[in-house]
Write a protein that holds these residues in place. Structure first.
Motif, mmCIF file in Angstrom:
data_model
loop_
_atom_site.group_PDB
_atom_site.id
_atom_site.type_symbol
_atom_site.label_atom_id
_atom_site.label_comp_id
_atom_site.label_asym_id
_atom_site.label_seq_id
_atom_site.Cartn_x
_atom_site.Cartn_y
_atom_site.Cartn_z
ATOM 1 N N LEU A 57 10.667 -2.876 8.267
ATOM 2 C CA LEU A 57 11.507 -2.603 6.922
ATOM 3 C C LEU A 57 11.469 -1.270 6.694
ATOM 4 C CD1 LEU A 57 11.183 -5.878 4.706
ATOM 5 C CD2 LEU A 57 13.424 -4.892 5.847
ATOM 6 N N ILE A 58 10.159 -0.753 6.670
ATOM 7 C CA ILE A 58 9.883 0.698 5.859
ATOM 8 C C ILE A 58 9.878 1.835 7.167
ATOM 9 C CG2 ILE A 58 8.365 -0.789 4.393
ATOM 10 C CD1 ILE A 58 5.999 0.753 5.548
ATOM 11 N N ASN A 59 9.780 1.580 8.229
ATOM 12 C CA ASN A 59 9.537 2.479 9.368
ATOM 13 C C ASN A 59 10.939 3.097 10.011
ATOM 14 O OD1 ASN A 59 7.749 2.864 12.484
ATOM 15 N ND2 ASN A 59 8.075 4.341 11.031
ATOM 16 N N GLY A 60 11.677 3.873 9.055
ATOM 17 C CA GLY A 60 12.796 4.374 9.702
ATOM 18 C C GLY A 60 13.633 5.296 8.485
ATOM 19 N N THR A 61 14.875 5.667 9.024
ATOM 20 C CA THR A 61 15.352 6.926 8.391
ATOM 21 C C THR A 61 16.567 6.320 7.342
ATOM 22 O OG1 THR A 61 17.069 7.097 10.011
ATOM 23 C CG2 THR A 61 14.917 8.444 10.383
ATOM 24 N N SER A 62 16.451 5.285 6.780
ATOM 25 C CA SER A 62 17.597 4.688 6.286
ATOM 26 C C SER A 62 17.782 5.126 4.775
ATOM 27 C CB SER A 62 17.753 3.129 6.093
ATOM 28 O OG SER A 62 17.501 2.794 7.395
ATOM 29 N N CYS A 63 16.707 5.693 4.166
ATOM 30 C CA CYS A 63 16.898 6.135 2.808
ATOM 31 C C CYS A 63 17.321 7.560 3.104
ATOM 32 C CB CYS A 63 15.504 6.344 2.233
ATOM 33 S SG CYS A 63 15.493 7.141 0.463
ATOM 34 N N SER A 90 0.852 -1.277 0.004
ATOM 35 C CA SER A 90 -0.059 0.032 -0.014
ATOM 36 C C SER A 90 1.006 1.277 -0.079
ATOM 37 C CB SER A 90 -0.763 -0.029 1.217
ATOM 38 O OG SER A 90 -0.103 0.061 2.366
ATOM 39 N N HIS A 91 2.252 1.018 0.507
ATOM 40 C CA HIS A 91 2.959 2.545 0.589
ATOM 41 C C HIS A 91 3.810 2.608 -0.370
ATOM 42 C CE1 HIS A 91 1.263 2.848 4.455
ATOM 43 N NE2 HIS A 91 1.928 3.703 4.741
ATOM 44 N N ALA A 92 4.013 1.385 -1.438
ATOM 45 C CA ALA A 92 4.921 1.578 -2.598
ATOM 46 C C ALA A 92 4.262 2.103 -3.755
ATOM 47 C CB ALA A 92 5.312 0.001 -3.067
ATOM 48 N N ASN A 93 4.310 3.611 -3.343
ATOM 49 C CA ASN A 93 3.726 4.458 -4.428
ATOM 50 C C ASN A 93 4.390 5.696 -4.610
ATOM 51 O OD1 ASN A 93 0.814 2.945 -5.071
ATOM 52 N ND2 ASN A 93 0.800 3.546 -2.946
ATOM 53 N N GLY A 94 5.827 5.457 -4.564
ATOM 54 C CA GLY A 94 6.340 6.634 -4.930
ATOM 55 C C GLY A 94 6.610 7.078 -6.388
ATOM 56 N N GLY A 111 8.200 10.792 -2.403
ATOM 57 C CA GLY A 111 7.266 10.069 -1.434
ATOM 58 C C GLY A 111 7.275 10.296 0.021
ATOM 59 N N GLY A 112 8.341 9.905 0.757
ATOM 60 C CA GLY A 112 8.434 10.106 2.114
ATOM 61 C C GLY A 112 8.476 11.417 2.648
ATOM 62 N N VAL A 113 7.834 11.431 3.889
ATOM 63 C CA VAL A 113 7.938 12.898 4.345
ATOM 64 C C VAL A 113 8.778 12.859 5.913
ATOM 65 C CG1 VAL A 113 5.482 13.644 3.714
ATOM 66 C CG2 VAL A 113 5.838 12.321 5.871
ATOM 67 N N GLY A 114 9.503 11.821 5.699
ATOM 68 C CA GLY A 114 10.592 11.904 6.860
ATOM 69 C C GLY A 114 10.030 11.575 8.056
ATOM 70 N N ALA A 115 8.799 11.279 8.419
ATOM 71 C CA ALA A 115 8.247 10.809 9.704
ATOM 72 C C ALA A 115 6.849 10.159 9.336
ATOM 73 C CB ALA A 115 8.330 11.814 10.672
ATOM 74 N N SER A 116 6.366 8.861 9.484
ATOM 75 C CA SER A 116 7.287 7.927 10.157
ATOM 76 C C SER A 116 8.452 7.441 9.237
ATOM 77 C CB SER A 116 6.453 6.678 10.332
ATOM 78 O OG SER A 116 5.322 7.192 11.343
ATOM 79 N N GLY A 117 9.666 8.177 9.331
ATOM 80 C CA GLY A 117 10.665 7.639 8.546
ATOM 81 C C GLY A 117 10.441 7.815 6.835
ATOM 82 N N ASP A 118 11.143 7.203 6.052
ATOM 83 C CA ASP A 118 11.061 6.918 4.720
ATOM 84 C C ASP A 118 10.089 6.032 4.228
ATOM 85 O OD1 ASP A 118 13.250 9.141 4.393
ATOM 86 O OD2 ASP A 118 14.575 7.428 5.229
ATOM 87 N N LEU A 119 8.930 6.283 4.659
ATOM 88 C CA LEU A 119 7.747 4.903 4.605
ATOM 89 C C LEU A 119 7.871 4.618 3.092
ATOM 90 C CD1 LEU A 119 4.849 5.952 6.981
ATOM 91 C CD2 LEU A 119 6.426 4.253 7.282
ATOM 92 N N VAL A 120 7.583 5.569 2.169
ATOM 93 C CA VAL A 120 7.206 5.301 0.783
ATOM 94 C C VAL A 120 8.574 4.686 0.215
ATOM 95 C CG1 VAL A 120 6.760 6.176 -1.481
ATOM 96 C CG2 VAL A 120 5.313 6.850 0.473
ATOM 97 N N GLN A 121 9.704 5.358 0.078
ATOM 98 C CA GLN A 121 11.123 4.881 -0.472
ATOM 99 C C GLN A 121 11.271 3.474 -0.013
ATOM 100 O OE1 GLN A 121 10.884 8.169 0.659
ATOM 101 N NE2 GLN A 121 11.494 9.361 -0.878
ATOM 102 N N THR A 130 14.118 13.263 3.631
ATOM 103 C CA THR A 130 14.768 12.808 2.315
ATOM 104 C C THR A 130 14.749 13.732 1.268
ATOM 105 O OG1 THR A 130 13.884 10.352 2.778
ATOM 106 C CG2 THR A 130 14.346 11.206 0.412
ATOM 107 N N ASN A 131 13.711 14.718 1.201
ATOM 108 C CA ASN A 131 13.659 15.964 0.397
ATOM 109 C C ASN A 131 14.972 16.797 0.781
ATOM 110 O OD1 ASN A 131 11.236 14.914 -0.942
ATOM 111 N ND2 ASN A 131 10.068 16.515 0.135
ATOM 112 N N SER A 132 15.181 16.901 1.971
ATOM 113 C CA SER A 132 16.510 17.751 2.065
ATOM 114 C C SER A 132 17.627 17.021 1.649
ATOM 115 C CB SER A 132 16.444 17.847 3.538
ATOM 116 O OG SER A 132 17.494 18.891 3.966
ATOM 117 N N ALA A 133 17.857 15.848 1.923
ATOM 118 C CA ALA A 133 18.999 15.148 1.509
ATOM 119 C C ALA A 133 19.114 15.035 -0.210
ATOM 120 C CB ALA A 133 18.844 13.709 1.894
ATOM 121 N N LEU A 134 18.006 15.116 -0.858
ATOM 122 C CA LEU A 134 18.071 14.979 -2.363
ATOM 123 C C LEU A 134 18.259 16.488 -2.895
ATOM 124 C CD1 LEU A 134 14.805 12.913 -2.930
ATOM 125 C CD2 LEU A 134 17.023 12.166 -3.634
#
Length: 514
Positions: free
Chosen positions: A192-198, A81-85, A137-147, A435-439
């Motif tokens: 797997l998806i709930n974190g800041t690793s991206c 459901s979250h793989a929609n980047g 996709g991700g808004v950086g909380a809850s982490g990088d959910l989409v990526q 993630t936007n900031s990092a990109l």
């Protein structure tokens, strides 16, 4: 972090080795044992309890309990459901580092991730199967959910992936590599998806490349002082020691090291402090002090270097932290709900880093302008033209490129950190946009390599015009030789975009750094 680091503590230098292919990430026995203990504890502890991410919905739907018969499928539903980047896909190299960062944090044993998922992730990395991850996709909380959902989608054998430098279905890659997808248990999907690793994986690469930019910017600034036969006191130990910022002092020291065996710099005591030299002169054709872009290099690059060091510390702490929710603690036999997935640390550091790198590109652009403008340098022909003035145009076209790219950096340097937009039914009412900031920082860094390429071509051109190669320091000669491997001296008007691209590529591959 102070004191002795754990043996599995991931440092920036390790990331650089993984990025260059000089080392492979292999799970240590201690990491596996921690993870097994965490997983086994959670499996027993979660019985007859309501624990977020195991038997509840997600986000604002956490108030709904999920029946026992649907728990496994719940984890798959979350990923799908979250793989929609959207947007361009991250590169294979970037995806590899993101996967390593995710594996490293899950292997800390605070996530309750099943050992099978960790081994599958390790196997994907070893076989160079990198799931396609879109930028947006991700808004950086809850982490990088989409990526990270796209990463997880690949781990369960779905979607597409890079494999052997091609984009293929993940199913095809798994068959070719003879490995199986992950089988999800307990809260594997969420972990797997709930974190800041991206965002933190992107940040590590940004820092590695910033270190390279810093090295070449200091070196280029050193050569600039040689080309203009500047005075030595602006980067002297005495002057810079009078100001207590360590970054400024370090940059001045690096300049002294770069210029230690050159023959063209001036000592003030031999000129303006010499009575015989100044006797009877009412006007001095040589400048008493150089322009700021030459004289204030330690004061300009120094704070950028300090910012880089602080970001390096923060990012290393993040990639070695448990950054999901909830936190599983086998030690205290409890599960703690909170917000370790929040990416503010990375977002803030990437915003500061991109501001610093933009300022570095501005310094480069001003130094380019100094070399191009004969009315400023009073030494070189306009636009470093080695042909016929008016008929030939030298590096005039390159200057436009440097100026426009620097201007883009200035606009991109507006912060993401303060641009939170509530979403997720206002459950995520303040987010990091990490993630936007990092990109955006990545874009600024990439742009700055382009400005640097123009600057280095201009410096090499000026050395040829000045015929000063033999008088320069060893470091300056090495820089000239490095440039000339990519682009020849420019005497006639011909397109140089391929040479600039080669030079940029060589800079990006360089292992030099501060």
């Amino acid at each position: 972090m102070t004191g002795n680091l754990p043996s599995d503590y991931l440092q920036l230098k390790d990331i650089q080795d993984y990025l260059k292919g000089d080392k492979d990430y292999i799970l240590a026995d201690t990491q596996l044992q921690r993870s097994i203990r965490s997983f086994e504890f959670l499996k027993e502890f979660s019985k007859n309890k309501v624990i977020y991410g195991i038997n509840t919905g997600f986000g604002p739907m956490a108030q709904y309990r999920v029946g026992e018969e649907n728990l496994k499928e719940l984890q798959y539903n979350l990923i799908r459901s979250h793989a929609n980047g959207t947007g361009d896909f991250l590169s294979p190299a970037t995806t590899k580092i993101i996967m390593i960062c995710r594996l490293n944090t899950l292997a800390l044993g605070f996530s309750g991730t099943s050992p099978g998922v960790l081994k599958t992730l390790e196997s994907y990395i070893a076989h160079e199967i990198y799931p396609l991850i879109p930028q947006h996709g991700g808004v950086g909380a809850s982490g990088d959910l989409v990526q990270l959902a796209h990463l997880a989608l690949g781990l369960i054998g779905e979607g597409k992936a890079y494999f052997k430098n091609e984009i293929v279905t993940t199913e095809y890659a798994l068959q070719a590599a003879n490995i199986k997808p992950a089988e999800l248990e307990l809260r594997d999907g969420l972990s797997l998806i709930n974190g800041t690793s991206c965002m933190s994986g992107l940040a590590t690469i940004n820092l590695i490349q910033t270190s390279t930019l810093l090295h070449y910017s200091v070196l280029a600034s050193s050569v600039m002082n040689e080309l203009t036969a500047s005075y030595t006191d602006s980067f002297s130990e005495e002057l810079n020691g009078a100001k207590l910022h360590p970054g400024q002092q370090f940059i001045a020291q690096k300049m002294r090291e770069n210029l230690v065996d050159g023959n063209v710099l001036k000592n003030r005591k031999d000129h303006l402090f010499n009575e015989e030299y100044i006797d009877g002169q009412e006007f001095f054709s040589e400048k008493v002090q150089e322009y700021y872009s030459l004289r204030c290099v330690p004061q300009i690059i120094g704070p950028i270097y300090d910012t880089y060091l602080n970001a390096k510390k923060i990012v290393e702490e993040e990639i070695n932290s448990a950054n999901d929710n909830p936190i599983v603690c086998a030690e205290t036999e409890n599960v703690y709900h909170g917000g370790n997935f929040h990416g503010d640390y990375i977002s803030f550091e990437m915003d500061k880093l991109k501001i610093g790198v933009t300022k570095m590109s501005m310094l480069m652009e001003r130094q380019i302008n100094y070399l191009m403008n004969n009315r400023l340098n009073n030494k070189f022909p306009a636009f470093l033209n080695m042909g016929k003035l008016g008929f030939n145009f030298g590096l005039q076209g390159m200057q436009f490129t440097a100026v426009s790219t620097t201007a883009e950096n200035q606009t991109l340097s507006n912060p993401m950190y303060v641009h939170s937009i509530p979403n997720n039914g206002d459950n995520q009412d303040i987010v990091s946009m990490g993630t936007n900031s990092a990109l955006m920082a990545e874009r600024v860094i990439n742009n700055t390599f382009e400005v640097l390429s123009v600057q280095l071509v201009a410096i090499a051109q000026a050395i040829d015009i000045d015929q000063s190669y033999e008088k320069l320091s060893t470091a300056s000669k090495a820089l000239y030789d490095f440039v000339r491997k990519s682009i020849d001296v420019i005497k006639e008007d011909k397109p140089q975009y391929e040479g600039l691209a080669r030079l940029k590529a060589n800079l990006l591959q360089s292992k030099e750094g501060l």
